[in-house]
Scaffold this active site. Structure first.
Site, PDB file in Angstrom:
ATOM      1  N   ASP A  28      -2.816  10.299  -6.920  1.00  0.00           N
ATOM      2  CA  ASP A  28      -2.917   8.952  -6.361  1.00  0.00           C
ATOM      3  C   ASP A  28      -2.865   7.953  -7.515  1.00  0.00           C
ATOM      4  O   ASP A  28      -3.072   8.310  -8.681  1.00  0.00           O
ATOM      5  CB  ASP A  28      -4.236   8.838  -5.586  1.00  0.00           C
ATOM      6  CG  ASP A  28      -4.555   7.420  -5.166  1.00  0.00           C
ATOM      7  OD1 ASP A  28      -3.706   6.782  -4.532  1.00  0.00           O
ATOM      8  OD2 ASP A  28      -5.669   6.941  -5.505  1.00  0.00           O
TER       9      ASP A  28
ATOM     10  N   ASP B 167      -4.011   3.967  -7.379  1.00  0.00           N
ATOM     11  CA  ASP B 167      -5.046   2.947  -7.492  1.00  0.00           C
ATOM     12  C   ASP B 167      -6.423   3.558  -7.699  1.00  0.00           C
ATOM     13  O   ASP B 167      -6.897   4.355  -6.881  1.00  0.00           O
ATOM     14  CB  ASP B 167      -5.072   2.065  -6.238  1.00  0.00           C
ATOM     15  CG  ASP B 167      -3.784   1.277  -6.064  1.00  0.00           C
ATOM     16  OD1 ASP B 167      -2.988   1.236  -7.011  1.00  0.00           O
ATOM     17  OD2 ASP B 167      -3.595   0.695  -4.979  1.00  0.00           O
TER      18      ASP B 167
ATOM     19  N   ASP C  69      -2.037 -17.398  -1.852  1.00  0.00           N
ATOM     20  CA  ASP C  69      -1.747 -15.957  -1.863  1.00  0.00           C
ATOM     21  C   ASP C  69      -2.513 -15.254  -2.975  1.00  0.00           C
ATOM     22  O   ASP C  69      -3.129 -14.213  -2.761  1.00  0.00           O
ATOM     23  CB  ASP C  69      -0.241 -15.721  -2.072  1.00  0.00           C
ATOM     24  CG  ASP C  69       0.590 -16.158  -0.878  1.00  0.00           C
ATOM     25  OD1 ASP C  69       0.098 -16.047   0.251  1.00  0.00           O
ATOM     26  OD2 ASP C  69       1.730 -16.606  -1.097  1.00  0.00           O
TER      27      ASP C  69
ATOM     28  N   THR D 100       1.628   7.134  -3.913  1.00  0.00           N
ATOM     29  CA  THR D 100       0.942   5.857  -3.759  1.00  0.00           C
ATOM     30  C   THR D 100       1.517   5.043  -2.618  1.00  0.00           C
ATOM     31  O   THR D 100       2.693   5.191  -2.258  1.00  0.00           O
ATOM     32  CB  THR D 100       1.040   5.042  -5.066  1.00  0.00           C
ATOM     33  OG1 THR D 100       0.467   3.749  -4.868  1.00  0.00           O
ATOM     34  CG2 THR D 100       2.486   4.868  -5.508  1.00  0.00           C
ATOM     35  N   ALA D 101       0.675   4.168  -2.061  1.00  0.00           N
ATOM     36  CA  ALA D 101       1.128   3.228  -1.033  1.00  0.00           C
ATOM     37  C   ALA D 101       1.902   2.072  -1.641  1.00  0.00           C
ATOM     38  O   ALA D 101       2.526   1.294  -0.922  1.00  0.00           O
ATOM     39  CB  ALA D 101      -0.066   2.697  -0.244  1.00  0.00           C
TER      40      ALA D 101
ATOM     41  N   LYS E  71       0.724   9.954   3.180  1.00  0.00           N
ATOM     42  CA  LYS E  71       0.802  10.611   1.875  1.00  0.00           C
ATOM     43  C   LYS E  71       0.867  12.125   2.040  1.00  0.00           C
ATOM     44  O   LYS E  71       1.655  12.803   1.364  1.00  0.00           O
ATOM     45  CB  LYS E  71      -0.415  10.243   1.016  1.00  0.00           C
ATOM     46  CG  LYS E  71      -0.377   8.860   0.405  1.00  0.00           C
ATOM     47  CD  LYS E  71      -1.523   8.726  -0.578  1.00  0.00           C
ATOM     48  CE  LYS E  71      -1.562   7.358  -1.221  1.00  0.00           C
ATOM     49  NZ  LYS E  71      -2.671   7.232  -2.188  1.00  0.00           N
TER      50      LYS E  71
ATOM     51  N   ASP F 229      -9.111   9.097  -5.523  1.00  0.00           N
ATOM     52  CA  ASP F 229     -10.425   8.459  -5.531  1.00  0.00           C
ATOM     53  C   ASP F 229     -10.905   8.117  -4.135  1.00  0.00           C
ATOM     54  O   ASP F 229     -12.066   7.740  -3.954  1.00  0.00           O
ATOM     55  CB  ASP F 229     -10.358   7.146  -6.330  1.00  0.00           C
ATOM     56  CG  ASP F 229      -9.582   6.074  -5.579  1.00  0.00           C
ATOM     57  OD1 ASP F 229     -10.169   5.052  -5.192  1.00  0.00           O
ATOM     58  OD2 ASP F 229      -8.369   6.266  -5.348  1.00  0.00           O
TER      59      ASP F 229
END
Length: 333
Positions: A84, A86, A112, A191-192, A236, A259
């Protein structure tokens, strides 16, 4: 005080929210795996860094992997490792760093960037992804890139992440990546984050490749839609399963690192699941399952147990100061 109350309240349960449709999850996973395999055919495989090489962007000796890791079988063609991004490899969230870079280039407004800063503060304090924040970031990003050439975003991502990635990598996780590379195994980032971002981070670390969220493109320009959905949670796991099928991997011989409790589906697929810098839910699950836990954070437990509100003020204060500095710089220019 209302801000501090919001920041220190318990996070909302992700299980209460409806999961994305199974078709979208499968489509996202298959699209990510197809893109990853296509990249292997068209791009040269990265040369793994030497075992004694320093971590990316860091002078001195290379960090060593923690003791009591399983020892990867050398040159096993059916084994791989999946990481992963992040808070596992990268401190904080890749989408936040992308947002800051886009703001500096005039693609985002101050509103933003303030929203991204708030979301980053929550993420750094709780270590947990909020699906609403992820959806918000997705919609903002898709609105920005709709109609724009894919080559333009790739160039921007390259510039942004070459500047920030080296200083945001956890040395301990970097050592784990290197451990698998030294064993001759394939190592994948999962990862996203957009695929364009994921590939840059993976390349910076000498990884085999990346599985990331795939934005739909036609005739060299983004349509403003995704292929399937975000590569998040069950998606994922679908991507890892699809890639394993294409690459003829034996998932029982593979390792995975994350995580977040959102990645339990991915971690549960492999024979060697690792928990890195875990959120509370994943730590409890890992303890119940007997999974290995690695925590490379310093001072984070004290902040959470002692004065989380003060830590929040520091994060938000830093974000505000950065926004003011950027605003002044733009006025001077």
């Amino acid at each position: 005080m209302a801000v501090l109350r919001r920041l220190t309240q318990a996070k909302r349960s992700t299980t209460a929210r409806s999961a994305p449709a199974a078709e979208a999850v499968t489509e996202a996973g298959e699209a990510a795996a197809e893109a990853a395999e296509a990249a292997l055919r068209t791009e040269p495989r990265p040369v793994p860094a030497r075992a004694d090489a320093p971590a990316a962007g860091r002078p001195g000796k290379a960090p060593k992997a923690p003791v009591e890791n399983h020892t990867p079988d050398p040159d096993d063609p059916r084994a791989a490792a999946f990481f992963d991004c992040d808070n596992t490899i990268l401190r904080g969230a890749a989408i936040f760093y992308l947002g800051v870079g886009l703001y500096r280039r005039g693609f985002l407004t101050r509103r933003d960037i303030a929203r991204f800063a708030w979301q980053q503060a929550l993420f750094r304090l709780h270590g947990t992804e909020d699906p609403d924040h992820i959806s918000d970031a997705r919609n903002t990003a898709l609105g920005i890139v709709a109609g724009k050439p894919t080559a333009d975003l790739e160039a921007i991502c390259e510039e942004i992440f070459e500047q920030v990635v080296a200083d945001k990598i956890w040395p301990g996780t970097r050592a784990l990546v290197q451990m698998h590379l030294d064993a001759g195994q394939r190592v994948w980032l999962v990862t996203a984050a957009p695929l364009e971002v994921a590939r840059i981070i993976a390349r910076r670390l000498g990884m085999t490749g990346a599985l990331g969220t795939v934005a739909e493109a036609r005739d060299g320009a983004y349509t403003g839609r995704l292929v399937g959905d975000l590569l998040h949670g069950p998606a994922k796991a679908a991507a890892v399963r699809a890639l394993a099928r294409r690459e003829r991997l034996d998932l029982d011989r593979c390792a995975a690192y994350s995580d977040s409790a959102n990645d339990i589906p991915m971690l549960s697929l492999v024979g060697h699941p690792y928990v890195v810098n875990p959120d509370g839910a994943l730590r409890r699950h890992a303890r119940a399952q007997g999974w290995r836990v690695r925590d490379f954070r310093t001072g984070r437990k004290a902040a959470r147990v002692g004065l989380p509100a003060a830590a929040a003020v520091g994060v938000l204060g830093g974000a505000t100061a950065a926004g003011v500095a950027l605003r002044r710089r733009r006025r001077r220019g």
